[in-house]
Design a protein around this motif. Structure first.
Motif, PDB file in Angstrom:
ATOM      1  N   ASP A   1       1.107   4.113  -2.896  1.00 15.74           N
ATOM      2  CA  ASP A   1       0.880   5.506  -2.514  1.00 15.74           C
ATOM      3  C   ASP A   1       2.024   6.407  -2.981  1.00 15.74           C
ATOM      4  O   ASP A   1       1.802   7.469  -3.556  1.00 15.74           O
ATOM      5  CB  ASP A   1       0.767   5.610  -0.997  1.00 15.74           C
ATOM      6  CG  ASP A   1      -0.587   6.032  -0.522  1.00 15.74           C
ATOM      7  OD1 ASP A   1      -1.520   6.095  -1.334  1.00 15.74           O
ATOM      8  OD2 ASP A   1      -0.706   6.303   0.688  1.00 15.74           O
TER       9      ASP A   1
ATOM     10  N   GLU B   1      -3.421   3.971  -7.087  1.00 12.14           N
ATOM     11  CA  GLU B   1      -4.375   3.442  -6.124  1.00 12.14           C
ATOM     12  C   GLU B   1      -4.129   1.955  -5.892  1.00 12.14           C
ATOM     13  O   GLU B   1      -4.158   1.172  -6.824  1.00 12.14           O
ATOM     14  CB  GLU B   1      -5.794   3.645  -6.660  1.00 12.14           C
ATOM     15  CG  GLU B   1      -6.883   3.281  -5.704  1.00 12.14           C
ATOM     16  CD  GLU B   1      -6.984   4.251  -4.546  1.00 12.14           C
ATOM     17  OE1 GLU B   1      -7.406   3.795  -3.468  1.00 12.14           O
ATOM     18  OE2 GLU B   1      -6.660   5.422  -4.715  1.00 12.14           O
ATOM     19  N   PRO B   2      -3.882   1.540  -4.655  1.00 13.11           N
ATOM     20  CA  PRO B   2      -3.762   0.109  -4.373  1.00 13.11           C
ATOM     21  C   PRO B   2      -5.151  -0.500  -4.210  1.00 13.11           C
ATOM     22  O   PRO B   2      -6.060   0.140  -3.687  1.00 13.11           O
ATOM     23  CB  PRO B   2      -2.996   0.074  -3.048  1.00 13.11           C
ATOM     24  CG  PRO B   2      -3.359   1.353  -2.380  1.00 13.11           C
ATOM     25  CD  PRO B   2      -3.581   2.356  -3.488  1.00 13.11           C
TER      26      PRO B   2
ATOM     27  N   HIS C   1       0.838  -1.201   0.000  1.00 11.10           N
ATOM     28  CA  HIS C   1       0.000   0.000   0.000  1.00 11.10           C
ATOM     29  C   HIS C   1       0.872   1.250   0.000  1.00 11.10           C
ATOM     30  O   HIS C   1       0.634   2.196  -0.756  1.00 11.10           O
ATOM     31  CB  HIS C   1      -0.913  -0.012   1.227  1.00 11.10           C
ATOM     32  CG  HIS C   1      -1.913   1.082   1.242  1.00 11.10           C
ATOM     33  ND1 HIS C   1      -1.620   2.342   1.687  1.00 11.10           N
ATOM     34  CD2 HIS C   1      -3.208   1.102   0.856  1.00 11.10           C
ATOM     35  CE1 HIS C   1      -2.695   3.100   1.583  1.00 11.10           C
ATOM     36  NE2 HIS C   1      -3.669   2.369   1.082  1.00 11.10           N
TER      37      HIS C   1
END
Length: 52
Positions: A38, A43-44, A34
């Motif tokens: 970022d 977008e994860p 994540h």
């Protein structure tokens, strides 16, 4: 995951469809993934998460 995040344009999707179990080592990968996404400005997302 860091390399994939750097190459992605909008999102990085981690597909968990074929994952039958995950120990603490596997779960500890998720926050780092994540963070990498970022930092790369993408977008994860998780897909195929089994419902318990």
């Amino acid at each position: 995951m860091k390399q994939e995040s750097a190459r992605a344009k909008r999102a990085v999707v981690l597909d968990l469809t074929d994952v039958s179990s995950c120990d603490s080592a596997g779960l500890n990968v998720l926050p780092g993934a994540h963070r990498d996404a970022d930092r790369a400005g993408v977008e994860p997302a998780l897909a195929g998460v089994p419902v318990c």
